[in-house]
Design an enzyme around this catalytic site. Structure first.
Site, mmCIF file in Angstrom:
data_model
loop_
_atom_site.group_PDB
_atom_site.id
_atom_site.type_symbol
_atom_site.label_atom_id
_atom_site.label_comp_id
_atom_site.label_asym_id
_atom_site.label_seq_id
_atom_site.Cartn_x
_atom_site.Cartn_y
_atom_site.Cartn_z
ATOM 1 C CB SER A 172 -0.867 0.004 1.258
ATOM 2 O OG SER A 172 -1.534 1.232 1.408
ATOM 3 C CE1 TYR A 177 -4.108 -1.879 4.906
ATOM 4 C CE2 TYR A 177 -3.345 0.339 4.435
ATOM 5 C CZ TYR A 177 -3.771 -0.902 3.990
ATOM 6 O OH TYR A 177 -3.849 -1.167 2.649
#
Ligand SMILES: NC(=O)c1ccc[n+]([C@@H]2O[C@H](COP(=O)([O-])OP(=O)(O)OC[C@H]3O[C@@H](n4cnc5c(N)ncnc54)[C@H](O)[C@@H]3O)[C@@H](O)[C@H]2O)c1
Length: 338
Positions: free
Chosen positions: A213, A226
């Site tokens: 990501s 995350y």
């Protein structure tokens, strides 16, 4: 014991291009002994054909739908039932790959497999954060095709929340699925990849690609579980790359920007637009549309990432024989590397 990896490796070497070798109960047109002597005759066979090795039958097929080097590869996509994973699985099938759709959501994986074609896909129910489950997935792949060329470690979750408030369980779940699972997937599938290199006499490179990501490259406010797990993923990618290079396995990460049209963001009940609205992450936002506008305005190219954007990065990584251990941003210019 499956003879598929050895058969496939030998064909990789003699044909110079990938073939798909699957266990079948069809009647063979050629019988080979366990040491595969006489397999050269396969070069003259019209494929697909059923070949028996030591009494076990295998269907050997090749693809001609595309000239791209990715064609004919056997791939597994974790989290392939929906979102980026489903788009990646579809793109790989369109390019002539055989794709395992591996997901915690077994019904979703089966439905996606049926939609994309049961002759070119195979659904697997797996929890990538559970070692026994990942080992069972590796065994199933070994049984069905023997060989494997491409692992797309894509399954991931987001549990947004302030460091001052988030409960440990949510933090650990995020770490288990986004970080620990990449270790388990590489541990149990890496050997299958390495075998392609070995049985092709060192002529064949394979790939592990982690769908990371942009949050693996820059911090993310009120989203530390995350971002931390994704930063860790880059450390694993670099370290696995150093080790796996001797087995002909390239290990790279793709770091996409936000996929606003996918369910992770747009699910009306538990999507991130709703989560971020409710957690007050976007100051002044009163609707989901306000949250979306806030995020899109941060992207120089003024849109979110799509499955096609990520697929192009996968094609590049697979076709690029001279790169490993990299993190490739696909962010519309939102994150620029130093
Ligand atoms: N959506 C985005 O904006 C975005 C942006 C950058 C990176 N990513 C990354 O892309 C990947 C896919 O995200 P997405 O948006 O498609 O998510 P998604 O929630 O739409 O789909 C994730 C899939 O993974 C499966 N899954 C979840 N936990 C699993 C487990 N333990 N074992 C096996 N499968 C499991 C789910 O069932 C689901 O099918 C993730 O790694 C995510 O971090 C997403």
């Amino acid at each position: 014991m499956s003879h598929a990896p050895a058969l496939r490796g030998l064909l990789l070497k003699t044909l110079g291009r990938p073939v798909i070798v699957r266990a079948t109960d069809g009647a063979p047109v050629l019988d080979l002994p366990a040491d595969l002597s006489g397999a050269e005759a396969l070069v003259d066979l019209e494929l697909p054909a059923v070949v028996a090795v030591d009494g076990h039958s295998y269907e050997v097929s090749t693809t001609s739908r595309s000239e791209r080097e990715i064609s004919g590869r056997v791939a597994v996509v974790t989290g392939g039932a929906q979102g980026f994973g489903a788009e990646i699985a579809k793109g790989l099938v369109d390019q002539g790959c055989f794709v395992y759709i591996a997901d915690l959501n077994g019904d979703g994986a089966a439905a996606k497999s049926a939609e994309l074609g049961s002759d070119v896909t195979h659904p697997i129910t797996v929890n990538v954060a559970d070692e026994d489950s990942v080992a069972a997935m590796a065994a199933e792949i070994e049984r069905v095709t023997g060989g494997l060329d491409l692992v797309v470690s894509n399954a991931g979750i987001v549990r947004a929340g302030s460091v001052l408030e988030q409960d440990l369980g949510a933090f650990q779940l995020s770490t288990d699925i986004n970080y620990v699972a990449f270790f388990l997937v590489t541990k149990h599938l890496g050997g299958l990849l390495a075998r392609q290199h070995e049985t092709s006499g060192g002529a064949w490179l394979t790939d592990i690609i982690q769908i990371n990501s942009k949050s693996g490259l820059v911090g993310s406010n009120k989203n530390a579980a995350y971002a931390g797990s994704k930063f860790g993923g880059i450390g694993l990618v670099q370290s696995f790359a150093l080790e796996m290079v001797e087995h002909g396995v390239k290990v790279n990460a793709i770091c996409p920007g936000n996929f606003y049209d996918g369910p992770l963001w747009s699910d009306p009940v538990k999507g991130l637009f709703v989560q971020y609205l409710e957690s007050g992450k976007v100051p002044g936002a009163r609707t989901v549309a306000d949250v979306k506008e806030f995020y899109e305005s941060k992207v120089p190219m003024r849109r979110g990432a799509t499955g096609v954007d990520v697929l192009r990065a996968i094609y590049y990584i697979v076709e690029q024989a001279y790169e490993t251990g990299q993190a490739l941003p696909v962010t519309g210019g939102q994150v620029m590397m130093n």
